[in-house]
Write a protein that holds these residues in place. Structure first.
Motif, PDB file in Angstrom:
ATOM      1  N   VAL A  72      -3.157   4.079   1.930  1.00  0.00           N
ATOM      2  CA  VAL A  72      -2.056   4.129   0.971  1.00  0.00           C
ATOM      3  C   VAL A  72      -1.047   5.196   1.397  1.00  0.00           C
ATOM      4  N   HIS A  73       0.222   4.809   1.479  1.00  0.00           N
ATOM      5  CA  HIS A  73       1.297   5.735   1.828  1.00  0.00           C
ATOM      6  C   HIS A  73       1.874   6.326   0.548  1.00  0.00           C
ATOM      7  N   VAL A  74       2.044   7.641   0.518  1.00  0.00           N
ATOM      8  CA  VAL A  74       2.696   8.305  -0.601  1.00  0.00           C
ATOM      9  C   VAL A  74       4.095   8.672  -0.128  1.00  0.00           C
ATOM     10  N   VAL A  75       5.107   8.119  -0.815  1.00  0.00           N
ATOM     11  CA  VAL A  75       6.492   8.257  -0.369  1.00  0.00           C
ATOM     12  C   VAL A  75       7.326   8.928  -1.451  1.00  0.00           C
ATOM     13  N   CYS A  76       7.996  10.030  -1.089  1.00  0.00           N
ATOM     14  CA  CYS A  76       9.012  10.641  -1.957  1.00  0.00           C
ATOM     15  C   CYS A  76      10.338  10.007  -1.610  1.00  0.00           C
ATOM     16  N   TRP A  77      11.008   9.468  -2.593  1.00  0.00           N
ATOM     17  CA  TRP A  77      12.333   8.873  -2.394  1.00  0.00           C
ATOM     18  C   TRP A  77      13.296   9.761  -3.161  1.00  0.00           C
ATOM     19  N   ASN A 121       0.838  -1.202   0.000  1.00  0.00           N
ATOM     20  CA  ASN A 121       0.000   0.000   0.000  1.00  0.00           C
ATOM     21  C   ASN A 121       0.869   1.247   0.000  1.00  0.00           C
ATOM     22  N   MET A 122       1.650   1.399  -1.057  1.00  0.00           N
ATOM     23  CA  MET A 122       2.580   2.505  -1.147  1.00  0.00           C
ATOM     24  C   MET A 122       2.704   2.935  -2.597  1.00  0.00           C
ATOM     25  N   ILE A 123       2.805   4.245  -2.802  1.00  0.00           N
ATOM     26  CA  ILE A 123       3.095   4.814  -4.112  1.00  0.00           C
ATOM     27  C   ILE A 123       4.398   5.585  -3.971  1.00  0.00           C
ATOM     28  N   LEU A 124       5.376   5.291  -4.818  1.00  0.00           N
ATOM     29  CA  LEU A 124       6.665   5.973  -4.785  1.00  0.00           C
ATOM     30  C   LEU A 124       6.689   7.121  -5.779  1.00  0.00           C
ATOM     31  N   VAL A 125       7.210   8.258  -5.337  1.00  0.00           N
ATOM     32  CA  VAL A 125       7.460   9.404  -6.206  1.00  0.00           C
ATOM     33  C   VAL A 125       8.970   9.585  -6.244  1.00  0.00           C
ATOM     34  N   VAL A 126       9.558   9.497  -7.438  1.00  0.00           N
ATOM     35  CA  VAL A 126      11.010   9.495  -7.581  1.00  0.00           C
ATOM     36  C   VAL A 126      11.443  10.591  -8.547  1.00  0.00           C
ATOM     37  N   PRO A 127      12.197  11.594  -8.061  1.00  0.00           N
ATOM     38  CA  PRO A 127      12.779  12.570  -8.984  1.00  0.00           C
ATOM     39  C   PRO A 127      14.004  11.963  -9.661  1.00  0.00           C
ATOM     40  N   ALA A 128      14.565  12.682 -10.607  1.00  0.00           N
ATOM     41  CA  ALA A 128      15.768  12.211 -11.299  1.00  0.00           C
ATOM     42  C   ALA A 128      16.851  11.899 -10.269  1.00  0.00           C
ATOM     43  N   PRO A 168       3.502   0.821  -7.429  1.00  0.00           N
ATOM     44  CA  PRO A 168       3.232   1.977  -8.285  1.00  0.00           C
ATOM     45  C   PRO A 168       4.327   3.025  -8.077  1.00  0.00           C
ATOM     46  N   LEU A 169       4.850   3.556  -9.162  1.00  0.00           N
ATOM     47  CA  LEU A 169       5.958   4.495  -9.087  1.00  0.00           C
ATOM     48  C   LEU A 169       5.796   5.540 -10.179  1.00  0.00           C
TER      49      LEU A 169
END
Length: 125
Positions: free
Chosen positions: A93-98, A40-47, A65-66
């Motif tokens: 759902v956790h929204v995670v910025c990596w 239950n996580m969505i990853l947000v990944v910058p360059a 999901p990413l």
């Protein structure tokens, strides 16, 4: 609650054969993050290196999901996703910025500052 290695789930969200360098601490961190938060996580990944670790399109080594975003927008993107999930009533759902140092304190600080000021429900790593 104490978490031990034995208590971590067996499910893997960073699959073997990923494109990280041998011994990469970012890939180990992603692996443990997946075990801690689960599916239950969505990853947000910058360059960043994580863009390489996940693998080239259309294949990926991350079983979550990413979304890949431009350097400065990871916190803003995560805030939008978290707000949309809240509207949909999906609170589990956790929204995670990596993100790395450039996407956080260099050109990404304004978006992170705005998310913090609004109290957006995101996890920023």
């Amino acid at each position: 609650m104490t978490v031990t290695i034995k208590s971590l789930p067996k499910e893997e969200y960073l699959l073997p054969g990923n494109a990280s360098c041998p011994g990469c601490p970012a890939s180990l961190g992603l692996r443990l993050l997946g075990k801690a938060l689960g599916k239950n996580m969505i990853l947000v990944v910058p360059a960043s290196c994580t863009s390489i670790i996940q693998g080239p399109y259309p294949k990926t080594s991350i079983k979550l999901p990413l979304i890949n975003v431009i350097f400065a927008s990871s916190a803003a993107t995560a805030s939008g996703i978290a707000t949309a999930l809240e509207i949909l009533g999906k609170k589990e759902v956790h929204v995670v910025c990596w993100s790395g140092d450039g996407g956080t304190v260099d050109i990404g600080l304004q978006a992170l500052s705005g998310a913090a000021e609004r109290g957006d429900n995101i996890l920023y790593i």
